[in-house]
Design a protein around this motif. Structure first.
Motif, short mmCIF file in Angstrom:
data_model
loop_
_atom_site.label_atom_id
_atom_site.label_comp_id
_atom_site.label_asym_id
_atom_site.label_seq_id
_atom_site.Cartn_x
_atom_site.Cartn_y
_atom_site.Cartn_z
N THR A 73 47.24 32.97 42.20
CA THR A 73 46.95 33.33 40.82
C THR A 73 46.38 34.75 40.74
OG1 THR A 73 46.43 31.02 40.33
CG2 THR A 73 45.67 32.67 38.75
N TYR A 74 45.44 35.03 41.62
CA TYR A 74 44.77 36.34 41.59
C TYR A 74 45.77 37.48 41.77
CZ TYR A 74 41.57 40.12 42.83
OH TYR A 74 40.90 41.32 42.89
N PHE A 75 46.62 37.37 42.76
CA PHE A 75 47.57 38.45 43.05
C PHE A 75 48.85 38.32 42.22
CE2 PHE A 75 45.21 38.37 47.19
CZ PHE A 75 44.59 39.59 47.01
N ARG A 76 48.90 37.32 41.37
CA ARG A 76 50.06 37.11 40.50
C ARG A 76 51.36 37.23 41.27
NH1 ARG A 76 48.24 41.27 36.54
NH2 ARG A 76 46.22 40.60 35.80
N SER A 77 51.40 36.50 42.39
CA SER A 77 52.60 36.48 43.24
C SER A 77 53.09 37.88 43.60
CB SER A 77 53.73 35.70 42.55
OG SER A 77 53.39 34.33 42.46
N GLY A 78 52.15 38.76 43.85
CA GLY A 78 52.51 40.09 44.33
C GLY A 78 52.67 41.13 43.24
#
Lengths: 187, 187
Positions: free
Chosen positions: B97-102
């Motif tokens: 979630t934090y990295f929004r899948s890259g």
DNA sequence: GTCTATAAAGCGATAGAC
DNA sequence: GTCTATCGCTTTATAGAC
């Protein structure tokens, strides 16, 4: 730094090392002069487009190196299972040496996570796309059940290994990451 | 950008997003003004040390977020095998979630491969060292035979997944990389 | 081809009015 | 606490001598 080269081709590896050490934005013309031993005039003579043309030439040179040493062997190794396994082995040997266990960064990788991605979109995407494609083919020939997922995982291990080895300032981390990623099935 | 915040704490997330999008060198004071809606004077009032102090504050804020949402849960999950497994699961949920899948980069990771590593050495190393330590402890509690190697592999998968997903402009790649890395033993 | 000098723009940081 | 104006430096790029 020391001996000024006289051909455009001879300059490119020196530019490459400068870009790897300072990043695209961090590499000034002054740094490029120091790295090559050439004056501003000479650099603009070889690369009229300035910094952007130099970085593009460096990316093309990197691509050519990987085409010859990594991608092409992977492609021609995709004929039989045993050749394919060996192709993957040599890929990791080449890569480990090239990136010096994370002491040297991957310029397309650096550009991928920065704003430079937009400017050098084709070069960055092309580099990784061909790596994924050729490794997928080799893994498929070697008998992997999900060759593309496995290829993505292994290439990500290389890129992540570089990040982690540099962050922790420990080149052993790079080798550990690669070995762990390869371990489960040795493909 | 829109609404000018009035406290130092409220400014930091806006600065963080600017640094993530443009990198350290690429983020100018003008960009920071636009991102926060504050004038030069206000920014220097909150951060007398200028750009460097802003980046340091952002790194500290990121560290605090991971301490609370990732590292602390991993640590307290290291008591039993089942809790440890779940701690690792939630880590990947938070991280995805934090990295929004890259789509969003890891700022300590970006700094690690650039020259900023020298200037923010402690913050970069500390972030990754604590991630490795807490994940190693959790994996050990979960029964992993080589917990540290496995922790390095999984964190490298996250970092490499970001690089690769951005290079190929395909967020699915991030999820594929994570899933592949976790697959063999689900630890 | 290679150099120095310089133009034009952008940078981080500061000063001082309000 | 927030702003604008500005300093001094560095940047990329160009011009022109040799």
């Amino acid at each position: 730094m020391a001996k000024p080269p006289t051909t455009r081709d001879a300059v490119i590896p020196l530019l490459a090392e400068a870009f790897r050490e300072h990043g695209y934005q961090g590499t000034s013309m002054a740094i490029l002069q120091d790295a090559t031993g050439l004056g501003r005039g000479s650099l603009y003579h070889f690369f009229p487009g300035g910094k952007e043309e130099m970085a593009a030439a460096v990316l093309a040179d990197i691509r050519a190196w990987f085409d010859e040493r990594v991608f092409s062997p992977l492609r021609s190794a995709s004929t039989g299972a045993e050749e394919a396994r060996q192709g993957v082995d040599t890929m990791f040997d080449e890569v480990r040496t090239y990136f010096r266990s994370g002491r040297r960064v991957c310029l397309p990788g650096v550009f991928a996570i920065g704003r430079e991605r937009d400017k050098f979109d084709d070069a960055v995407r092309g580099y990784f796309a061909e790596w994924v494609d050729t490794l997928t083919a080799a893994l498929g020939a070697a008998g992997s059940s999900e060759p593309r997922s496995r290829a993505l995982q292994l290439i990500a291990a290389v890129q992540g290994g570089i990040v982690l080895a540099r962050a922790l300032d420990d080149p052993d981390v790079f080798d550990t990451v690669i070995d762990s990623a390869r371990a489960p099935i040795d493909l």
